[in-house]
Design a protein around this motif. Sequence first.
Motif, PDB file in Angstrom:
ATOM      1  N   PRO A 122       0.845  -1.205   0.000  1.00 56.76           N
ATOM      2  CA  PRO A 122       0.000   0.000   0.000  1.00 56.76           C
ATOM      3  C   PRO A 122       0.878   1.252   0.000  1.00 56.76           C
ATOM      4  O   PRO A 122       1.838   1.350   0.767  1.00 56.76           O
ATOM      5  CB  PRO A 122      -0.787  -0.110   1.307  1.00 56.76           C
ATOM      6  N   VAL A 123       0.579   2.183  -0.889  1.00 58.34           N
ATOM      7  CA  VAL A 123       1.354   3.420  -1.000  1.00 58.34           C
ATOM      8  C   VAL A 123       0.391   4.602  -0.924  1.00 58.34           C
ATOM      9  O   VAL A 123      -0.801   4.479  -1.212  1.00 58.34           O
ATOM     10  CB  VAL A 123       2.170   3.471  -2.314  1.00 58.34           C
ATOM     11  N   ARG A 124       0.934   5.733  -0.545  1.00 59.90           N
ATOM     12  CA  ARG A 124       0.117   6.945  -0.450  1.00 59.90           C
ATOM     13  C   ARG A 124      -0.148   7.504  -1.838  1.00 59.90           C
ATOM     14  O   ARG A 124       0.733   7.557  -2.684  1.00 59.90           O
ATOM     15  CB  ARG A 124       0.816   7.956   0.426  1.00 59.90           C
ATOM     16  N   TRP A 125      -1.364   7.952  -2.063  1.00 58.38           N
ATOM     17  CA  TRP A 125      -1.783   8.502  -3.346  1.00 58.38           C
ATOM     18  C   TRP A 125      -1.495   9.998  -3.339  1.00 58.38           C
ATOM     19  O   TRP A 125      -2.081  10.744  -2.561  1.00 58.38           O
ATOM     20  CB  TRP A 125      -3.268   8.221  -3.562  1.00 58.38           C
ATOM     21  N   LEU A 126      -0.557  10.451  -4.178  1.00 60.59           N
ATOM     22  CA  LEU A 126      -0.125  11.840  -4.299  1.00 60.59           C
ATOM     23  C   LEU A 126       0.291  12.447  -2.959  1.00 60.59           C
ATOM     24  O   LEU A 126       0.110  13.633  -2.709  1.00 60.59           O
ATOM     25  CB  LEU A 126      -1.223  12.693  -4.932  1.00 60.59           C
ATOM     26  N   PRO A 129      -3.107  11.181   2.779  1.00 60.38           N
ATOM     27  CA  PRO A 129      -3.258  10.046   3.700  1.00 60.38           C
ATOM     28  C   PRO A 129      -3.914   8.808   3.079  1.00 60.38           C
ATOM     29  O   PRO A 129      -3.737   7.707   3.571  1.00 60.38           O
ATOM     30  CB  PRO A 129      -4.146  10.607   4.808  1.00 60.38           C
ATOM     31  N   ARG A 130      -4.633   8.957   2.006  1.00 62.69           N
ATOM     32  CA  ARG A 130      -5.297   7.817   1.370  1.00 62.69           C
ATOM     33  C   ARG A 130      -4.251   6.877   0.773  1.00 62.69           C
ATOM     34  O   ARG A 130      -3.319   7.315   0.091  1.00 62.69           O
ATOM     35  CB  ARG A 130      -6.220   8.314   0.269  1.00 62.69           C
ATOM     36  N   THR A 131      -4.387   5.575   1.007  1.00 65.28           N
ATOM     37  CA  THR A 131      -3.449   4.610   0.437  1.00 65.28           C
ATOM     38  C   THR A 131      -4.149   3.748  -0.590  1.00 65.28           C
ATOM     39  O   THR A 131      -5.340   3.464  -0.486  1.00 65.28           O
ATOM     40  CB  THR A 131      -2.829   3.706   1.527  1.00 65.28           C
ATOM     41  N   VAL A 132      -3.385   3.347  -1.584  1.00 65.20           N
ATOM     42  CA  VAL A 132      -3.841   2.443  -2.633  1.00 65.20           C
ATOM     43  C   VAL A 132      -2.748   1.395  -2.835  1.00 65.20           C
ATOM     44  O   VAL A 132      -1.614   1.577  -2.408  1.00 65.20           O
ATOM     45  CB  VAL A 132      -4.130   3.191  -3.957  1.00 65.20           C
ATOM     46  N   GLN A 133      -3.098   0.306  -3.484  1.00 67.60           N
ATOM     47  CA  GLN A 133      -2.110  -0.730  -3.762  1.00 67.60           C
ATOM     48  C   GLN A 133      -1.224  -0.287  -4.922  1.00 67.60           C
ATOM     49  O   GLN A 133      -1.712   0.147  -5.957  1.00 67.60           O
ATOM     50  CB  GLN A 133      -2.809  -2.054  -4.101  1.00 67.60           C
ATOM     51  N   MET A 153      10.502   6.178  -3.975  1.00 66.50           N
ATOM     52  CA  MET A 153       9.488   6.606  -4.937  1.00 66.50           C
ATOM     53  C   MET A 153       8.420   5.529  -5.030  1.00 66.50           C
ATOM     54  O   MET A 153       8.666   4.369  -4.703  1.00 66.50           O
ATOM     55  CB  MET A 153      10.090   6.910  -6.295  1.00 66.50           C
ATOM     56  N   THR A 154       7.226   5.943  -5.438  1.00 69.75           N
ATOM     57  CA  THR A 154       6.108   5.009  -5.572  1.00 69.75           C
ATOM     58  C   THR A 154       5.420   5.227  -6.911  1.00 69.75           C
ATOM     59  O   THR A 154       5.630   6.245  -7.569  1.00 69.75           O
ATOM     60  CB  THR A 154       5.066   5.196  -4.450  1.00 69.75           C
ATOM     61  N   THR A 155       4.584   4.276  -7.284  1.00 68.03           N
ATOM     62  CA  THR A 155       3.853   4.398  -8.544  1.00 68.03           C
ATOM     63  C   THR A 155       2.723   5.414  -8.462  1.00 68.03           C
ATOM     64  O   THR A 155       2.160   5.772  -9.484  1.00 68.03           O
ATOM     65  CB  THR A 155       3.250   3.039  -8.953  1.00 68.03           C
ATOM     66  N   HIS A 156       2.401   5.882  -7.266  1.00 70.20           N
ATOM     67  CA  HIS A 156       1.293   6.815  -7.093  1.00 70.20           C
ATOM     68  C   HIS A 156       1.722   8.155  -6.510  1.00 70.20           C
ATOM     69  O   HIS A 156       0.901   8.873  -5.953  1.00 70.20           O
ATOM     70  CB  HIS A 156       0.208   6.170  -6.221  1.00 70.20           C
ATOM     71  N   ASN A 157       3.013   8.507  -6.638  1.00 70.98           N
ATOM     72  CA  ASN A 157       3.410   9.844  -6.203  1.00 70.98           C
ATOM     73  C   ASN A 157       3.263  10.811  -7.374  1.00 70.98           C
ATOM     74  O   ASN A 157       2.845  10.440  -8.468  1.00 70.98           O
ATOM     75  CB  ASN A 157       4.814   9.843  -5.588  1.00 70.98           C
ATOM     76  N   ALA A 158       3.602  12.061  -7.155  1.00 71.51           N
ATOM     77  CA  ALA A 158       3.372  13.093  -8.161  1.00 71.51           C
ATOM     78  C   ALA A 158       4.223  12.914  -9.419  1.00 71.51           C
ATOM     79  O   ALA A 158       3.904  13.490 -10.456  1.00 71.51           O
ATOM     80  CB  ALA A 158       3.639  14.472  -7.562  1.00 71.51           C
ATOM     81  N   ASP A 159       5.262  12.101  -9.350  1.00 77.32           N
ATOM     82  CA  ASP A 159       6.104  11.896 -10.524  1.00 77.32           C
ATOM     83  C   ASP A 159       5.647  10.728 -11.391  1.00 77.32           C
ATOM     84  O   ASP A 159       5.910  10.711 -12.586  1.00 77.32           O
ATOM     85  CB  ASP A 159       7.555  11.662 -10.099  1.00 77.32           C
TER      86      ASP A 159
END
Length: 184
Positions: A122-126, A129-133, A153-159
């Motif tokens: 689970p990673v933070r979305w942008l 606090p909301r997390t997604v897989q 880095m994560t697949t759901h950060n701003a980059d």
Amino acid sequence: MPLPFLTADRAFDTADDVALPYDDRDLWRRPYRPGPWRVGTAALALLLASFVLFAAVIIGATGSLSSAASVFAVALVMIACALRLLRMGTWVSARGVRQTGFLATRTVAWEQVASVRTTQQPVRWLGLPRTVQGQALLLARQGRGTDVLPPLMTTHNADFLGREQAFDRAADTVEAWADEYRRG
């Protein structure tokens, strides 16, 4: 005016078969381009700052200079925040890996790195606090036991939101840097 922190080197576009395509590896480099969410947010902040600067000029021409100076200071803070937002991310060099946040920067030397790996979690979305897989690039330091560092880095950060291939390429590049310099 060139902004070297805004773009990754063109070497990543041309050298797909070379993991570490840089001539000068002592410079800190971001192994990916900033994502559209990060660039768009910074562009909106700069647009708003231009309106605030215009207001400062109008206030200075018609009102008190102290009010104009305070509005001008607000615009400068907005510009500094937009530039810091563009600078955020993961940077690599021959010295180590650096994670630049909005308020703090953490650098870990390659000698201290035990492993760099991509994992499903689970990673933070942008950054909210909301997390997604999603996937995250994790760094483990030697001798730290259960020391938990935030993901590089994560697949759901701003980059990387909506840019899975860019995340995979950037994660592979950071892992290649870690493999190269942990051995040496």
